[in-house]
Each structure stands twice: as structure tokens, then as C-alpha cells.
Design a protein around this motif. Structure first.
Motif, PDB file in Angstrom:
ATOM      1  N   THR A 118       1.112  -1.238  -0.053  1.00 55.98           N
ATOM      2  CA  THR A 118       0.104  -0.016  -0.028  1.00 55.98           C
ATOM      3  C   THR A 118       0.811   1.245  -0.140  1.00 55.98           C
ATOM      4  O   THR A 118       1.807   1.469   0.695  1.00 55.98           O
ATOM      5  CB  THR A 118      -0.955  -0.003   1.411  1.00 55.98           C
ATOM      6  OG1 THR A 118      -1.820  -1.064   1.118  1.00 55.98           O
ATOM      7  CG2 THR A 118      -1.801   1.463   1.356  1.00 55.98           C
ATOM      8  N   GLY A 119       0.561   2.298  -0.917  1.00 55.92           N
ATOM      9  CA  GLY A 119       1.279   3.665  -0.840  1.00 55.92           C
ATOM     10  C   GLY A 119       0.639   4.477  -1.727  1.00 55.92           C
ATOM     11  O   GLY A 119      -0.697   4.340  -2.053  1.00 55.92           O
ATOM     12  N   THR A 120       1.232   5.603  -1.829  1.00 50.61           N
ATOM     13  CA  THR A 120       0.677   6.816  -2.702  1.00 50.61           C
ATOM     14  C   THR A 120       1.771   7.357  -3.479  1.00 50.61           C
ATOM     15  O   THR A 120       3.061   7.425  -3.230  1.00 50.61           O
ATOM     16  CB  THR A 120       0.329   7.986  -1.560  1.00 50.61           C
ATOM     17  OG1 THR A 120      -0.733   7.587  -0.621  1.00 50.61           O
ATOM     18  CG2 THR A 120      -0.081   9.064  -2.391  1.00 50.61           C
ATOM     19  N   LEU A 121       1.363   7.527  -4.654  1.00 53.71           N
ATOM     20  CA  LEU A 121       1.948   8.260  -5.760  1.00 53.71           C
ATOM     21  C   LEU A 121       1.425   9.359  -6.509  1.00 53.71           C
ATOM     22  O   LEU A 121       0.368   9.554  -6.448  1.00 53.71           O
ATOM     23  CB  LEU A 121       2.303   7.097  -7.217  1.00 53.71           C
ATOM     24  CG  LEU A 121       3.141   5.816  -6.629  1.00 53.71           C
ATOM     25  CD1 LEU A 121       3.114   5.090  -7.681  1.00 53.71           C
ATOM     26  CD2 LEU A 121       4.758   6.210  -6.450  1.00 53.71           C
ATOM     27  N   LEU A 122       2.397  10.338  -6.918  1.00 51.45           N
ATOM     28  CA  LEU A 122       1.834  11.628  -7.366  1.00 51.45           C
ATOM     29  C   LEU A 122       2.384  11.383  -9.071  1.00 51.45           C
ATOM     30  O   LEU A 122       3.573  10.896  -9.266  1.00 51.45           O
ATOM     31  CB  LEU A 122       2.426  12.832  -6.977  1.00 51.45           C
ATOM     32  CG  LEU A 122       1.715  13.130  -5.631  1.00 51.45           C
ATOM     33  CD1 LEU A 122       2.354  14.342  -5.261  1.00 51.45           C
ATOM     34  CD2 LEU A 122       0.303  13.181  -5.512  1.00 51.45           C
ATOM     35  N   PHE A 123       1.639  11.815 -10.191  1.00 51.90           N
ATOM     36  CA  PHE A 123       2.141  11.529 -11.372  1.00 51.90           C
ATOM     37  C   PHE A 123       1.990  13.126 -11.971  1.00 51.90           C
ATOM     38  O   PHE A 123       0.803  13.996 -11.731  1.00 51.90           O
ATOM     39  CB  PHE A 123       1.181  10.698 -12.244  1.00 51.90           C
ATOM     40  CG  PHE A 123       1.209   9.281 -11.832  1.00 51.90           C
ATOM     41  CD1 PHE A 123       2.183   8.389 -12.130  1.00 51.90           C
ATOM     42  CD2 PHE A 123       0.151   8.784 -11.065  1.00 51.90           C
ATOM     43  CE1 PHE A 123       2.390   7.178 -11.603  1.00 51.90           C
ATOM     44  CE2 PHE A 123       0.155   7.283 -10.788  1.00 51.90           C
ATOM     45  CZ  PHE A 123       1.490   6.655 -11.090  1.00 51.90           C
ATOM     46  N   ASP A 124       2.802  13.439 -12.967  1.00 49.06           N
ATOM     47  CA  ASP A 124       2.776  14.747 -13.473  1.00 49.06           C
ATOM     48  C   ASP A 124       3.291  14.419 -15.049  1.00 49.06           C
ATOM     49  O   ASP A 124       3.594  13.495 -15.383  1.00 49.06           O
ATOM     50  CB  ASP A 124       3.508  15.866 -12.908  1.00 49.06           C
ATOM     51  CG  ASP A 124       2.719  17.276 -13.017  1.00 49.06           C
ATOM     52  OD1 ASP A 124       2.102  17.268 -13.961  1.00 49.06           O
ATOM     53  OD2 ASP A 124       3.136  18.233 -12.091  1.00 49.06           O
ATOM     54  N   VAL A 125       3.256  15.722 -15.727  1.00 51.36           N
ATOM     55  CA  VAL A 125       3.526  15.553 -17.111  1.00 51.36           C
ATOM     56  C   VAL A 125       4.152  14.595 -17.792  1.00 51.36           C
ATOM     57  O   VAL A 125       5.355  14.194 -17.186  1.00 51.36           O
ATOM     58  CB  VAL A 125       4.328  17.271 -17.559  1.00 51.36           C
ATOM     59  CG1 VAL A 125       5.573  17.060 -16.692  1.00 51.36           C
ATOM     60  CG2 VAL A 125       4.281  17.428 -18.946  1.00 51.36           C
ATOM     61  N   ILE A 126       3.734  14.119 -18.762  1.00 52.15           N
ATOM     62  CA  ILE A 126       4.277  13.068 -19.785  1.00 52.15           C
ATOM     63  C   ILE A 126       4.587  13.765 -20.897  1.00 52.15           C
ATOM     64  O   ILE A 126       3.768  14.387 -21.625  1.00 52.15           O
ATOM     65  CB  ILE A 126       3.397  11.900 -19.969  1.00 52.15           C
ATOM     66  CG1 ILE A 126       3.142  11.186 -18.521  1.00 52.15           C
ATOM     67  CG2 ILE A 126       4.501  10.837 -21.109  1.00 52.15           C
ATOM     68  CD1 ILE A 126       2.311  10.024 -19.093  1.00 52.15           C
ATOM     69  N   GLN A 127       6.025  14.009 -21.243  1.00 50.83           N
ATOM     70  CA  GLN A 127       6.435  14.817 -22.229  1.00 50.83           C
ATOM     71  C   GLN A 127       6.993  13.981 -23.539  1.00 50.83           C
ATOM     72  O   GLN A 127       7.699  13.045 -23.105  1.00 50.83           O
ATOM     73  CB  GLN A 127       7.362  15.736 -22.102  1.00 50.83           C
ATOM     74  CG  GLN A 127       7.022  16.879 -21.023  1.00 50.83           C
ATOM     75  CD  GLN A 127       7.828  17.937 -20.603  1.00 50.83           C
ATOM     76  OE1 GLN A 127       8.848  17.400 -19.869  1.00 50.83           O
ATOM     77  NE2 GLN A 127       8.004  19.102 -21.002  1.00 50.83           N
ATOM     78  N   GLN A 128       6.926  14.482 -24.673  1.00 53.91           N
ATOM     79  CA  GLN A 128       7.890  13.612 -25.829  1.00 53.91           C
ATOM     80  C   GLN A 128       9.119  14.679 -25.766  1.00 53.91           C
ATOM     81  O   GLN A 128       9.329  15.650 -25.427  1.00 53.91           O
ATOM     82  CB  GLN A 128       7.135  13.757 -27.330  1.00 53.91           C
ATOM     83  CG  GLN A 128       5.776  13.301 -27.253  1.00 53.91           C
ATOM     84  CD  GLN A 128       4.918  13.782 -28.494  1.00 53.91           C
ATOM     85  OE1 GLN A 128       5.235  13.029 -29.317  1.00 53.91           O
ATOM     86  NE2 GLN A 128       4.146  14.562 -28.363  1.00 53.91           N
ATOM     87  N   SER A 129      10.247  14.069 -26.281  1.00 57.98           N
ATOM     88  CA  SER A 129      11.566  14.387 -26.342  1.00 57.98           C
ATOM     89  C   SER A 129      12.369  14.044 -27.942  1.00 57.98           C
ATOM     90  O   SER A 129      11.839  12.908 -27.954  1.00 57.98           O
ATOM     91  CB  SER A 129      12.362  14.362 -25.290  1.00 57.98           C
ATOM     92  OG  SER A 129      12.886  13.026 -25.108  1.00 57.98           O
ATOM     93  N   GLY A 130      13.389  14.691 -27.922  1.00 62.37           N
ATOM     94  CA  GLY A 130      14.290  14.259 -28.984  1.00 62.37           C
ATOM     95  C   GLY A 130      13.719  14.288 -30.550  1.00 62.37           C
ATOM     96  O   GLY A 130      12.369  14.699 -30.572  1.00 62.37           O
ATOM     97  N   PHE A 131      14.440  13.913 -31.457  1.00 67.10           N
ATOM     98  CA  PHE A 131      13.959  13.923 -32.663  1.00 67.10           C
ATOM     99  C   PHE A 131      14.640  12.773 -33.456  1.00 67.10           C
ATOM    100  O   PHE A 131      15.722  12.476 -33.094  1.00 67.10           O
ATOM    101  CB  PHE A 131      14.263  15.074 -33.558  1.00 67.10           C
ATOM    102  CG  PHE A 131      13.994  15.264 -34.862  1.00 67.10           C
ATOM    103  CD1 PHE A 131      12.804  15.639 -35.079  1.00 67.10           C
ATOM    104  CD2 PHE A 131      14.812  14.718 -35.886  1.00 67.10           C
ATOM    105  CE1 PHE A 131      12.331  15.675 -36.721  1.00 67.10           C
ATOM    106  CE2 PHE A 131      14.432  14.686 -37.217  1.00 67.10           C
ATOM    107  CZ  PHE A 131      13.197  15.397 -37.561  1.00 67.10           C
ATOM    108  N   GLN A 132      13.982  11.992 -34.462  1.00 66.18           N
ATOM    109  CA  GLN A 132      14.173  11.160 -35.277  1.00 66.18           C
ATOM    110  C   GLN A 132      13.430  11.167 -36.400  1.00 66.18           C
ATOM    111  O   GLN A 132      12.183  11.415 -36.513  1.00 66.18           O
ATOM    112  CB  GLN A 132      14.147   9.744 -34.717  1.00 66.18           C
ATOM    113  CG  GLN A 132      12.903   9.143 -34.447  1.00 66.18           C
ATOM    114  CD  GLN A 132      13.008   7.847 -33.524  1.00 66.18           C
ATOM    115  OE1 GLN A 132      13.986   7.325 -33.475  1.00 66.18           O
ATOM    116  NE2 GLN A 132      11.912   7.284 -33.253  1.00 66.18           N
TER     117      GLN A 132
END
Length: 875
Positions: free
Chosen positions: A424-438
Motif C-alpha cells: 500500500t502506498g501513494t504516488l503522484l504523477f505529472d506531465v508526460i512529455q515527448q522529447s528528441g527527434f528522429q
């Protein structure tokens, strides 16, 4: 037609949210970050030992527990000024460093406090620069930004500056390219390290050198802004956008999951999403819970990204007896074949302790599973793989077909612990970003059409640009054997600082032979590399036979009774000179030269088993040497030479059995200049083996005798006195000469090169040199020779020899071949060949280093064919 995609990460900048990431806190940065002792501390060539840029950890800080203190003293020893530098990397260690991805942000922020304002002894500009080292498959590009730090500020307060992450010719507004060793494109996901520089610009010099001193604190280098639209911000996200699976089918063995919005603890935007959870390992294989974003729509350019960046905070350590039993998984779901595929990456969250916001980097590439110290299998952390229990679809990671993602907590089975253990626990989630270039484009272009037009001592290689391509580049290859693989030994790539661009369509291949004009046959290939980096199959042409220009070679007849005294009479027996005269077309002028009377040279090079001999008779109307200048800015010639039979072009200087050397002949010394120290003296002037002196009426003369054992040790730390340098007659060797010319004692005015392609790139690119031979070009060993219809044994060459020679023979039909060497008494001293061979022509080397001077006989036997010849060894 392939789409020419915009580069440099300027495709889209989102303005509604601002992610932040501390790139470097500068808490205890000295040692683990900015290297100490220094990698590069001063302008080595001009600044004295009293110039410095010293760093230390300081308890004063803008944020965190400390900052980095910089104490500097810059000496304006050059005419323009001077500088000091600190690095976070070494050149040798750069390739192995991890990448630092700055492509998610739009700028950097840096905090500073001036402790001691800059104090100058002469008025001038003083400023600091930050220089990211961007490293790609080709090499390092160094980018330069002039920071808006006021080193004269006396307020004693913390200040903040913003550094735009963009290319700009005005380096106060972005980054300009300072030195190019890679492709010259700013790829923010390929940063390996930084340099930090203090620059002092004022008229200076070696006499009464102007000086600036000061000290400053540096703190919190932070990446800010979103370059791409985040595909999940987690602002007000706990309102029904997620589909959850917590094993509800397991009844009392189910896990549990609850979401809420947290508006007080977040990375960017207006809040984060809080997840209170319980994972129940109620099955023999374990247990899980996950949630999927039902509103996720991938960006249209998603396949052009190289990674995802994901922010997680573990608020409470979970309750459980075996913490390592639970892992977090980030799963991308794609469908390119009509079958749903899951691709999994493990997010290395430490569930055992509460922590701060952590930025997790998930490369969008495939990787393999790994095993922990307990032998337990894990999904990769540096890429994605399909779960081993469900390999579906085409087993190819197709980013263009991603349609959703989910985040999962998974508990291992009974091999970790008991059934029904809960966590049992607690998590916080924030921004998921894209990065880089191909580039999403993975289609190779068509092979170019190639044609060869013979010309005087050269072949013109022509090709047609591949239809439909834009921004593509072409590479030219040539060989004296048929080309089946452009990367094979014996295939050489035409040198240029970068591949030939669209619209070039012609390359002149100068063809050479040793000593005299001879016919030579070449084969050619051309490949096309499109803007996305895809390389075509080769287009081929040849064979084409043309007359090669005879050029001087390295003599195997060294000067008799060598004396380093400036008298060149003993060089009369050496082979013809490398004559460097622009009027004859045998020298390429790079900087200004006012005719051959201003700068030209007559050069001879010879070799034996003990020494490399060099003679340079330089015509120069003004001979100058200024100790305050770099050695290459004075009247100092260079010899570039590789002592091995070249079968493959080198770019960097190689060591070991194929060593490349850069020798500089100065007024006071001869030195090995490819050394990283840049000041590796080998022989002092006026000693037995070296002479540099002026001649009448103008110019100077150089004589050098360089022990091969000393030369070898410069490129091979394991060399022994009995294993010096392995050379033989007929070796085709990398070779070039440059003469630097200084006429006024203040600045180098001219340079002439023996090679037409070097153009002052030879100090770093071996493949920009030309080539020569040791004594003569000899047919190389051919293990698959063309069939011949005669038996023969040729006279060895050279003869007499010391200590190496070559023996050529041919056999008319396949069979057992024996080639042996006997002394004059008939005793066998060497067994050179004893094996089955096909019909053809062959060459074998014979090294008599351990034999005495005398007459020897070599003998061939193959079937009924027998032949013998005499040879003479003279030591």
C-alpha cells in the motif's frame, strides 16, 4: 518524394504549461560534475601558469544545500585577450558518457551571485560562456552561448539569467556553432557535457600582460518550458479519463486504486494526479493494478520522437515485507498489423522510501530484459520490449501505430514471497512529455547511376543525383579490386570534410604510382545518404585503366654517415625529393604565399630498421620564430606519416600496429604533435639527431634522425625494443607534408601542403592526407588470384635487402606449394609457404632480421615444378 523535415526541435512549442527540471543543482558539484583536477584550465598555448579557473563547493546557495564557487584569473596573453575553461568531460571519455536530453524544454535558467567583481588591469570586456558538447555518430559539435552574467556586479545578491535553447548567429540570443566535429546540427537530445569559460577581451600580449581576476557563485541550472505539447499534463485528471484494472475478478484477492487531484504538489501546470493504491499478490504469479488513458491521441509527429519524459513522486514508502517485489511499468499499445501489441518499459521507482519529484527518461527504442542480483527477470529500463508471455503482431516497435498507453504496478509471484501479500502506498504523477527527434522515414534511396571519365593522371567520377531526393549527400569509394562491400579492406573513401551534397555530381580522383608513371586499374562505387540518414545500395562503375602519376617515395637508402649539421651532401643517394612548389603544381596553398621564394620546400624521407630520417630544405624569404605564438604559427614544417600498409582509411590517429604520426620540426625541438598534451618533445635541436638552422641567403634547413623505438612508444605504450615498427618495401602509407610560414613574427601568413585535400584538416583527420610508398609499389598478397597458365619464380625485391624483401611466384595449377630459404651451406633458415594453393600469382614476405649478412637461396616446389634464386642480405 521524401519529406524534408524541419530539424533543430522547433516543430511546436506549447505555451499553456511550463515543465521544469533541475539539470544541475551544483550541490557538491566539484568532482562528480565539474572535473577536478581540471580537464582544460587555461589558454594552454599563451597563458602562463598563473592563469587559472579554480572551482570549489560553497555553502552559500540559491536553492538546495550549496553552490559552485569559481575563482578565476585570466591573462590576455594573445593580441585579442585570453580565456580560462572548465569541462564536465574529457575528450577520451566523451563517447562513453550518457546523453543529457534537453530537447523537452525551450530554455535553460541559471542562477549566480558575484562574490568579487571582475578586477581588470586594463579596460576590456569580461564575460562568461556556456558551451554544450553535442555528440552524434560523426563526432562532437561544440556550441557557444555568451551568458548575460554581469561579472562586474557588486550587489552581492543572487541573479537569474535565461539561455534560449535555439541556434542563433548572435550567441547572446542562443547558441552558435564554435567547432564542428559532427554534423553541425544542434541535437538537444545528444548533449554529453558542458564547458564553462571566462573570457577577457582586451589588446594584450606576452609583455605587461593584462589580467582580470574575480570570483562568482553558480547555482541551479534548470530546464524550463515545453518544446512539444505534453500528451498528458495530469491537471484535473482524476475525473474519469482513465480506465482501471485492479483484478476485480479476483474477489477478495483484488488490488485497489483511487485517484484524486493534488493542487499543492506538482511539477507544472495547475496540479498533479494522486494515486492511493494497494497491490495484492493474491495469485501464484503475483498481482497487479493499472490504468489506461482513454482520451489519449498520439501527436501526428509521435514517430519522430526518441523518448518520453515522465515525472513521478513516491509520497509514502509502501507497506510490505519484500519491497523489490513491486515494479512500475509504462506500456505503449500499438496496432500496425490488426493485432494489438503491448510494449513495456520498467520505470525504476524506488518504492522503499519517500522521495522528491523524479524525471524518468524512457527511450523510444527496443531493448532487452535484464536480471537482478536475485536472478529475477525484469523489463528493460532503457527501451521497450514485448512481454515474454505475449509476443504478438509483427514483433516490431511501430511508433506510428501507437494508439494508447497505460501505467501498471506489478507484484511478483511466490518466488518473491507469500500469496496475498499486499503493498500500500501513494504516488503522484505529472506531465508526460515527448522529447528528441528522429526521422520516421526508414526507406533507403535508390542507388545512384555512376560513370567514369578518364583524364590526365586522374579519373572523373560522375553521378546523377537520385530523383526525388532533397538534402541528400553522396559518398565516393574506390579500390584496385572489384568492390562488393564499401566497408571492406582495400576500399577507400574519397576525402571531404563532409559527404558531397546534392548538385555536386563530379569528383576528380587523382591516381598515383610509386616513382614512375604506370597504368593502374580502379573500380568505383557511390552511395546516397538521404536527409533522414538512410543509405542506398552502391552504384558501381569500372574497371577503368588509366596512367597513374609517378610520385616520390620514402627511401630505403638512408643518408650515409648521417650528421645533423645542416650539410645535406649525405642525402644525395636518397630517392627523389618531395618537391613542394606552387609554380609546379606540387604544393597546395592554403593561406597566402607570395610565390615559391616566399615558401617552398625540398623534402626527403628515408627509413631503415632503426631510424626514420627526414631532410627539409625550406625556401623562406623571412625566417621567424616567436615564442609567444603557437608553434604551428611559426616557421615550423610538419610531417604526417603512417608506418603501415594502408588497407583502410583512418579518420582519427590510430595506435598499435597501424600507427599514425604528426611530427612538428621547430626551432628548438622536434616533437610528436598528435599527443593530447600538444607539447610532447622528442629531440632537442643541436643534439646528435636533430638540426634546425637558417641558411644563406634565406630559408632554413632541417635534418632529423628519429629512433623508431622512440617513435613507436608515442603510439603504443606496450612497445618493446624487439618489436619496434613493422614496415616493408611496397607498403602504401598515409603521407603528407605542411610548411607553415610566418613573415612578420606576429601571425602565420602562409601554409603549403603536399596533399591537395588536406587543407589544414590533417591535424585531426588522417584521411585528409595523401599517400606514398616505401621505396616502390609492390603487388599485394592475393589469396584469390586470377588463374595463370605458367609456373614462375621472380627475383626478390629489393635485392640486396635489409632486412625485409618480397618474393613473387605463380603456379599454373592447384597443388601443394612449398617456398623455403636456405643459407649458402644448404641449411634451411625459413619455411615461408607450405600449403595447398589455387592456380594464380602470389607474393610472400621474408624478414631476415635474425640472420647475418650473406648470400641466401630461396626455392619453390609445386608438383613437378622446381626453381631457385639467390638473394643478398646486407646489414
Amino acid at each position: 518524394m521524401k519529406k524534408l523535415l524541419t530539424f533543430l526541435f522547433v516543430l511546436f512549442i506549447a505555451s499553456f504549461s511550463q515543465a521544469q527540471w533541475v539539470v544541475e543543482s551544483f550541490d557538491n558539484a566539484v568532482g562528480p560534475v565539474y572535473l577536478d583536477p581540471p580537464v582544460l584550465n587555461t589558454n594552454f598555448f599563451t597563458d602562463g601558469p598563473t592563469a587559472f579557473m579554480n572551482i570549489s563547493n560553497d555553502p552559500d546557495h540559491f536553492e538546495g544545500t550549496g553552490s559552485m564557487k569559481v575563482d578565476y584569473r585570466v591573462e590576455a596573453s594573445d593580441g585579442w585577450g585570453g580565456y580560462t575553461v572548465r569541462r564536465t568531460y574529457t575528450d577520451a571519455g566523451l563517447p562513453s558518457l550518457p546523453y543529457l536530453d534537453l530537447s523537452t524544454g525551450v530554455s535553460l535558467k541559471l542562477r549566480y551571485k558575484v562574490l568579487t567583481p571582475a578586477d581588470t588591469t586594463k579596460a576590456g570586456a569580461v564575460f562568461m560562456e556556456i558551451k554544450p558538447a553535442e555528440y552524434d555518430d560523426i563526432g562532437r559539435d561544440l556550441w557557444n552561448h555568451h551568458m548575460a552574467i554581469d561579472v562586474f556586479d557588486a550587489s552581492g545578491t543572487w541573479k537569474e539569467i535565461t539561455i534560449p535553447l535555439e541556434v542563433n548567429s548572435d550567441n547572446t540570443k542562443g547558441f552558435s556553432l564554435q567547432t564542428q566535429g559532427g554534423d553541425g546540427l544542434l541535437q538537444l537530445d545528444k548533449i554529453k557535457g558542458f564547458e564553462m569559460t571566462v573570457v577577457y577581451i582586451t589588446p594584450g600580449g606576452a609583455v605587461n600582460t593584462p589580467v582580470v581576476t574575480g570570483s562568482i557563485l553558480i547555482d541551479k541550472l534548470e530546464l524550463v518550458g515545453n518544446r512539444y505539447n505534453p500528451f498528458q499534463t495530469f491537471d484535473n485528471a482524476a475525473t474519469g479519463t482513465f480506465l482501471t484494472d485492479y483484478m476485480s475478478w479476483a474477489g477478495g484477492g483484488a488490488s485497489s486504486i483511487a485517484f484524486s487531484n493534488n493542487t499543492t504538489d506538482f511539477v507544472e501546470g495547475t496540479g498533479s494526479m494522486q494515486m492511493d493504491y494497494t497491490v495484492n499478490a493474491s495469485q501464484s504469479w503475483g498481482g497487479y493494478l493499472n490504468f489506461r488513458d482513454t482520451l489519449f491521441v498520439p501527436d501526428t509527429n509521435f514517430a519522430e520522437r526518441t523518448a518520453l519524459v515522465f515525472y513521478v513522486k513516491n509520497v509514502n514508502p509502501f507497506v510490505g515485507t519484500t519491497p523489490e517485489r513491486v515494479t512500475m511499468r509504462f506500456i505503449l499499445m500499438e496496432n500496425s498489423t490488426g493485432v494489438n501489441e503491448d510494449w513495456v518499459c520498467e520505470v525504476p521507482v524506488n518504492f522503499e522510501q519517500a522521495g522528491e519529484w523524479t524525471r524518468y527518461y524512457l527511450p523510444l527504442k527496443t531493448d532487452t530484459s535484464w536480471f537482478d542480483t536475485n536472478g529475477k527477470q525484469h523489463f528493460p529500463r532503457n527501451g521497450f520490449t514485448q512481454p515474454w508471455w505475449s509476443i504478438t503482431g509483427d514483433n516490431t516497435f511501430n511508433l506510428e501505430s501507437v494508439y494508447s498507453y497505460r501505467i501498471e504496478l506489478s507484484a511478483g509471484g511466490t518466488d518473491y514471497g507469500p500469496i496475498n501479500e499486499t503493498f500500500t502506498g501513494t504516488l503522484l504523477f505529472d506531465v508526460i512529455q515527448q522529447s528528441g527527434f528522429q526521422f520516421a522515414d526508414k526507406t533507403a534511396p535508390n542507388a545512384p547511376a555512376v560513370n567514369i571519365i578518364p583524364s590526365a593522371y586522374s579519373n572523373l567520377v560522375t553521378w546523377l543525383d537520385v530523383p526525388g531526393e532533397t538534402g541528400e549527400k553522396y559518398s565516393i569509394y574506390f579500390s584496385e579490386n572489384p568492390i562488393t562491400d564499401v566497408n571492406a579492406d582495400g576500399v577507400f573513401q574519397a576525402y571531404t570534410t563532409e559527404a558531397f551534397p546534392h548538385g555536386t555530381q563530379v569528383y576528380e580522383h587523382s591516381i598515383r604510382s610509386a616513382n614512375t608513371d604506370k597504368p593502374k586499374t580502379f573500380y568505383y562505387a557511390v552511395t546516397c545518404k538521404d536527409f533522414a540518414g538512410n543509405i542506398s545500395l552502391p552504384g558501381f562503375a569500372g574497371p577503368i585503366t588509366n596512367t597513374a602519376k609517378g610520385v616520390p617515395t620514402v627511401s630505403i637508402t638512408p643518408p650515409a654517415n648521417f650528421v645533423a649539421d645542416g650539410n645535406l651532401n649525405e642525402w644525395s643517394n636518397a630517392q627523389p625529393s618531395f618537391l613542394m612548389q606552387s609554380a609546379l603544381g606540387t604544393a597546395t596553398v592554403v593561406l597566402t604565399v607570395d610565390g615559391d621564394q616566399d615558401c617552398s620546400a625540398d623534402v626527403k624521407v628515408a627509413i631503415d630498421n632503426t631510424y626514420l630520417y627526414v631532410m627539409m630544405d625550406v625556401t623562406d624569404d623571412f625566417v621567424q620564430w616567436n615564442d609567444a605564438l603557437n608553434s604551428y604559427e611559426n616557421d615550423a614544417p610538419d610531417l604526417f606519416i603512417g608506418l603501415y600498409n594502408i588497407t583502410k582509411s583512418h579518420v582519427a590517429y590510430w595506435r598499435g600496429v597501424t600507427p599514425d604520426y604528426h611530427l612538428r620540426f621547430g626551432k628548438f625541438w622536434l616533437r610528436s604533435d598528435e599527443s593530447t598534451s600538444q607539447c610532447d618533445t622528442m629531440i632537442a635541436n643541436g643534439t646528435t639527431n636533430y638540426y634546425y638552422g637558417e641558411k644563406f641567403p634565406s630559408g632554413y634547413v632541417i635534418e632529423a634522425r628519429i629512433p623508431l623505438v622512440d617513435l613507436a612508444a608515442k603510439r603504443n605504450s606496450n612497445i618493446t625494443s624487439t618489436d619496434v615498427i613493422n614496415w616493408k618495401v611496397g607498403d602504401k602509407i598515409p603521407f603528407d607534408i605542411v610548411v607553415n610560414d610566418n613573415d612578420d613574427g606576429l601571425v602565420r601568413q602562409g601554409m603549403i601542403f603536399y596533399s591537395p585535400t588536406n587543407k589544414d584538416n590533417g591535424w585531426q583527420n588522417v584521411n585528409s592526407w595523401t599517400y606514398s610508398w616505401i621505396s616502390d609499389d609492390v603487388t599485394a598478397v592475393n589469396d584469390n588470384p586470377a588463374a595463370v597458365n605458367t609456373f614462375s619464380l621472380s627475383q626478390n625485391y629489393p635485392n640486396p635487402f635489409n632486412p625485409s624483401t618480397q618474393i613473387q611466384y605463380s603456379i599454373a595449377q592447384a597443388g601443394l606449394v612449398s617456398v623455403k630459404v636456405f643459407d649458402i651451406l644448404g641449411r634451411q633458415v625459413a619455411d615461408l609457404v607450405n600449403k595447398q594453393q589455387s592456380a594464380g600469382s602470389y607474393t610472400v614476405d621474408f624478414n631476415a632480421q635474425n640472420l647475418s649478412t650473406g648470400v641466401y637461396v630461396y626455392r619453390i616446389e609445386s608438383g613437378s615444378f622446381q626453381a631457385s634464386k639467390k638473394m643478398i642480405l646486407i646489414k
